[in-house]
Design a protein around this motif. Structure first.
Motif, PDB file in Angstrom:
ATOM      1  N   HIS A 259       0.836  -1.194   0.000  1.00  0.00           N
ATOM      2  CA  HIS A 259       0.000   0.000   0.000  1.00  0.00           C
ATOM      3  C   HIS A 259       0.879   1.256   0.000  1.00  0.00           C
ATOM      4  CE1 HIS A 259      -4.267  -1.430   1.258  1.00  0.00           C
ATOM      5  NE2 HIS A 259      -3.696  -2.271   0.440  1.00  0.00           N
ATOM      6  N   GLU A 260       0.404   2.293  -0.623  1.00  0.00           N
ATOM      7  CA  GLU A 260       1.176   3.527  -0.759  1.00  0.00           C
ATOM      8  C   GLU A 260       1.393   4.176   0.603  1.00  0.00           C
ATOM      9  OE1 GLU A 260       0.892   7.789  -3.175  1.00  0.00           O
ATOM     10  OE2 GLU A 260      -0.641   6.239  -3.428  1.00  0.00           O
ATOM     11  N   GLY A 261       2.584   4.728   0.776  1.00  0.00           N
ATOM     12  CA  GLY A 261       2.890   5.454   2.012  1.00  0.00           C
ATOM     13  C   GLY A 261       3.298   4.587   3.181  1.00  0.00           C
ATOM     14  N   THR A 262       3.764   3.369   2.921  1.00  0.00           N
ATOM     15  CA  THR A 262       4.217   2.493   4.001  1.00  0.00           C
ATOM     16  C   THR A 262       5.679   2.137   3.793  1.00  0.00           C
ATOM     17  OG1 THR A 262       3.517   0.491   2.826  1.00  0.00           O
ATOM     18  CG2 THR A 262       1.924   1.507   4.330  1.00  0.00           C
ATOM     19  N   TYR A 263       6.320   1.694   4.877  1.00  0.00           N
ATOM     20  CA  TYR A 263       7.726   1.326   4.853  1.00  0.00           C
ATOM     21  C   TYR A 263       7.875  -0.111   5.367  1.00  0.00           C
ATOM     22  CZ  TYR A 263       8.255   6.442   4.903  1.00  0.00           C
ATOM     23  OH  TYR A 263       8.156   7.785   4.635  1.00  0.00           O
ATOM     24  N   PRO A 264       8.658  -0.942   4.678  1.00  0.00           N
ATOM     25  CA  PRO A 264       8.904  -2.292   5.199  1.00  0.00           C
ATOM     26  C   PRO A 264       9.619  -2.211   6.546  1.00  0.00           C
ATOM     27  CG  PRO A 264       9.611  -2.107   2.899  1.00  0.00           C
ATOM     28  CD  PRO A 264       9.317  -0.713   3.372  1.00  0.00           C
ATOM     29  N   LEU A 265       9.205  -3.031   7.508  1.00  0.00           N
ATOM     30  CA  LEU A 265       9.848  -3.030   8.813  1.00  0.00           C
ATOM     31  C   LEU A 265      11.253  -3.612   8.712  1.00  0.00           C
ATOM     32  CD1 LEU A 265       6.982  -4.303  11.156  1.00  0.00           C
ATOM     33  CD2 LEU A 265       7.609  -1.959  10.621  1.00  0.00           C
ATOM     34  N   PRO A 266      12.221  -3.074   9.479  1.00  0.00           N
ATOM     35  CA  PRO A 266      13.564  -3.670   9.495  1.00  0.00           C
ATOM     36  C   PRO A 266      13.491  -5.130   9.940  1.00  0.00           C
ATOM     37  CG  PRO A 266      13.540  -1.549  10.627  1.00  0.00           C
ATOM     38  CD  PRO A 266      12.115  -1.911  10.369  1.00  0.00           C
ATOM     39  N   GLU A 267      14.314  -5.975   9.328  1.00  0.00           N
ATOM     40  CA  GLU A 267      14.267  -7.403   9.651  1.00  0.00           C
ATOM     41  C   GLU A 267      14.553  -7.666  11.122  1.00  0.00           C
ATOM     42  OE1 GLU A 267      17.003  -9.144   6.931  1.00  0.00           O
ATOM     43  OE2 GLU A 267      15.837  -8.618   5.166  1.00  0.00           O
ATOM     44  N   ALA A 268      15.448  -6.866  11.719  1.00  0.00           N
ATOM     45  CA  ALA A 268      15.773  -7.052  13.136  1.00  0.00           C
ATOM     46  C   ALA A 268      14.559  -6.808  14.018  1.00  0.00           C
ATOM     47  CB  ALA A 268      16.908  -6.120  13.540  1.00  0.00           C
ATOM     48  N   GLN A 269      13.708  -5.869  13.612  1.00  0.00           N
ATOM     49  CA  GLN A 269      12.509  -5.602  14.411  1.00  0.00           C
ATOM     50  C   GLN A 269      11.448  -6.659  14.175  1.00  0.00           C
ATOM     51  OE1 GLN A 269      10.647  -1.822  13.766  1.00  0.00           O
ATOM     52  NE2 GLN A 269       9.062  -2.163  15.290  1.00  0.00           N
ATOM     53  N   VAL A 270      11.267  -7.054  12.916  1.00  0.00           N
ATOM     54  CA  VAL A 270      10.259  -8.069  12.603  1.00  0.00           C
ATOM     55  C   VAL A 270      10.528  -9.346  13.383  1.00  0.00           C
ATOM     56  CG1 VAL A 270       9.354  -9.548  10.770  1.00  0.00           C
ATOM     57  CG2 VAL A 270       9.742  -7.133  10.328  1.00  0.00           C
ATOM     58  N   ASP A 271      11.804  -9.716  13.509  1.00  0.00           N
ATOM     59  CA  ASP A 271      12.167 -10.950  14.200  1.00  0.00           C
ATOM     60  C   ASP A 271      11.834 -10.892  15.679  1.00  0.00           C
ATOM     61  OD1 ASP A 271      13.267 -13.572  14.090  1.00  0.00           O
ATOM     62  OD2 ASP A 271      15.101 -12.828  15.017  1.00  0.00           O
ATOM     63  N   ARG A 272      11.708  -9.702  16.221  1.00  0.00           N
ATOM     64  CA  ARG A 272      11.396  -9.570  17.643  1.00  0.00           C
ATOM     65  C   ARG A 272       9.911  -9.766  17.930  1.00  0.00           C
ATOM     66  NH1 ARG A 272      16.211  -7.128  17.225  1.00  0.00           N
ATOM     67  NH2 ARG A 272      17.500  -6.826  19.073  1.00  0.00           N
ATOM     68  N   PHE A 273       9.099  -9.811  16.902  1.00  0.00           N
ATOM     69  CA  PHE A 273       7.692 -10.141  17.111  1.00  0.00           C
ATOM     70  C   PHE A 273       7.550 -11.651  17.198  1.00  0.00           C
ATOM     71  CE2 PHE A 273       7.140  -5.882  15.268  1.00  0.00           C
ATOM     72  CZ  PHE A 273       6.195  -5.355  16.137  1.00  0.00           C
ATOM     73  N   MET A 274       6.929 -12.109  18.260  1.00  0.00           N
ATOM     74  CA  MET A 274       6.743 -13.544  18.446  1.00  0.00           C
ATOM     75  C   MET A 274       5.923 -14.152  17.307  1.00  0.00           C
ATOM     76  SD  MET A 274       4.798 -15.449  21.578  1.00  0.00           S
ATOM     77  CE  MET A 274       4.954 -17.201  21.869  1.00  0.00           C
ATOM     78  N   MET A 275       4.867 -13.443  16.915  1.00  0.00           N
ATOM     79  CA  MET A 275       4.001 -13.922  15.843  1.00  0.00           C
ATOM     80  C   MET A 275       3.568 -12.758  14.962  1.00  0.00           C
ATOM     81  SD  MET A 275       1.538 -16.862  17.517  1.00  0.00           S
ATOM     82  CE  MET A 275       0.920 -15.891  18.884  1.00  0.00           C
ATOM     83  N   LYS A 276       3.434 -13.062  13.686  1.00  0.00           N
ATOM     84  CA  LYS A 276       2.816 -12.125  12.757  1.00  0.00           C
ATOM     85  C   LYS A 276       1.523 -12.767  12.284  1.00  0.00           C
ATOM     86  CE  LYS A 276       3.515  -9.640   8.384  1.00  0.00           C
ATOM     87  NZ  LYS A 276       4.441  -9.408   7.247  1.00  0.00           N
ATOM     88  N   VAL A 277       0.417 -12.124  12.578  1.00  0.00           N
ATOM     89  CA  VAL A 277      -0.895 -12.702  12.323  1.00  0.00           C
ATOM     90  C   VAL A 277      -1.563 -11.946  11.180  1.00  0.00           C
ATOM     91  CG1 VAL A 277      -3.114 -13.320  13.340  1.00  0.00           C
ATOM     92  CG2 VAL A 277      -1.056 -13.278  14.776  1.00  0.00           C
ATOM     93  N   TYR A 278      -1.915 -12.679  10.140  1.00  0.00           N
ATOM     94  CA  TYR A 278      -2.626 -12.083   9.014  1.00  0.00           C
ATOM     95  C   TYR A 278      -4.124 -12.097   9.306  1.00  0.00           C
ATOM     96  CZ  TYR A 278       1.691 -12.312   6.305  1.00  0.00           C
ATOM     97  OH  TYR A 278       2.980 -12.129   5.854  1.00  0.00           O
ATOM     98  N   ILE A 279      -4.752 -10.941   9.183  1.00  0.00           N
ATOM     99  CA  ILE A 279      -6.167 -10.797   9.473  1.00  0.00           C
ATOM    100  C   ILE A 279      -6.942 -10.766   8.162  1.00  0.00           C
ATOM    101  CG2 ILE A 279      -7.914  -9.487  10.714  1.00  0.00           C
ATOM    102  CD1 ILE A 279      -5.607 -10.631  12.426  1.00  0.00           C
TER     103      ILE A 279
END
Length: 330
Positions: free
Chosen positions: A163-183
């Motif tokens: 989507h326009e106006g968004t930034y991919p999260l840094p990989e180091a930060q993404v890895d700190r999330f226990m789970m990524k849940v698609y809604i």
């Protein structure tokens, strides 16, 4: 010592009842989305941060807000925007003219429950400001380090990165999330109920507080005592290694597309999340199905595919499903 001697049955039943009550309280405001609430509670009770991804309008923010009202915790909502600064999150040093000295003004990160709303709408320097807080449960302002009050949990939402106006999260930060849940979109019957509720402009409902800090820490302790066999521990390790060395697990169709497999945080998260699933199911032992139930949410954001995968239409979801089919429980 068997788990039955470690977990007090009466207290366990009381906590199980409170967890069901939390679901009921959130459902007063949010229709459906039981899966989302389940994953948020797994994060709360295992100390794992949760990232929710979905298009706008799927009640991600509303669900987290409603859940926060059912907890006796300090709650802060931070709206991530392109002009947000790191100091807006963690705080800064300000000069006190009366005292002729610098003082620390703490930011909204100093709360138990943080809603990082649309976290991918801010650039990397702001997202990176969360790294220390998420991993070490502390914040550094100037030359001083401040411990965060426990429990500390980041529940973040984001719109899909295309989507326009968004930034991919840094990989180091993404890895700190226990789970990524698609809604996903609600079912027809759920959307009908949503329409009826929201079309009624006089509709309102309140969420009662259910869980205290003491309840949360007690539940965490009880989940920690859920037993997982050595066989299932080794099964988790095999799942993790299959993402790194797919050719060794007869996953040759996916091997050319894998840039990086999951980190060791994935094996820890699989273990903790599987115990929480067993606990929610009122069991004091983990089954293989518990691990498989959380495998997608734990691993989907940690597997990094190369550009060839995108060109050939290879999805992380397909790779994880293939791993669950191929890797045996020995």
């Amino acid at each position: 010592m068997p788990v039955e001697e470690l977990i007090f049955p009466d207290r366990l039943k009381a906590h199980q009842q409170k967890i069901k009550q939390v679901f009921n309280e959130v459902s007063k405001v949010v229709v459906g989305q039981t899966y989302m609430v389940n994953r948020l509670l797994i994060g709360l009770f295992t100390g794992g941060h949760i990232l929710l991804e979905g298009v706008p309008g799927l009640a991600k923010t509303l669900t987290i807000n409603s859940l926060s009202k059912a907890l006796h915790l300090d709650f802060q909502r931070i709206q991530f925007t392109p002009d947000l600064l790191p100091s807006d999150l963690i705080g800064t040093m300000i000069y006190n003219q009366n005292a002729s000295a610098f003082e620390v003004k703490k930011g909204p990160i100093f709360a138990n429950l943080i809603l990082a709303d649309e976290v991918n709408r801010s650039p990397a320097k702001v997202q990176s400001a969360l790294l220390e807080a998420m991993q070490e449960k502390q914040v550094t302002i100037g030359e001083s380090t401040y411990m965060l009050d426990l429990p500390f949990l980041v529940l973040a939402t984001q719109n899909p990165v295309e989507h326009e106006g968004t930034y991919p999260l840094p990989e180091a930060q993404v890895d700190r999330f226990m789970m990524k849940v698609y809604i996903d979109y609600p079912k027809k019957e759920d959307e009908l109920e949503i329409m009826r509720r929201m079309a009624n402009m006089s509709y309102s409902d309140t969420v009662s507080k259910v869980l205290s800090k003491e309840d949360i820490f007690s539940i965490r302790n009880e989940i920690n005592q859920v037993q997982i066999s050595e066989t299932l521990e080794k099964y988790i390790i095999e799942l993790v290694f299959a993402t790194r060395r797919p050719a060794e697990y007869d996953l040759n169709d996916f091997a050319p597309y894998i840039q990086f497999g999951v980190s060791p945080r994935a094996s820890i998260a699989l273990n903790r999340a599987a115990k929480a699933v067993a606990y929610f199911d009122e069991r004091d032992y983990v089954l293989p199905e518990d691990i498989k139930e959380v495998a997608h949410d734990v691993m989907n954001h940690r597997i990094i595919l190369n550009y060839e995968a995108e060109a050939d239409g290879i999805k992380t979801k397909d790779f994880i499903e293939a791993i669950l089919r191929k890797v045996p429980i020995s």
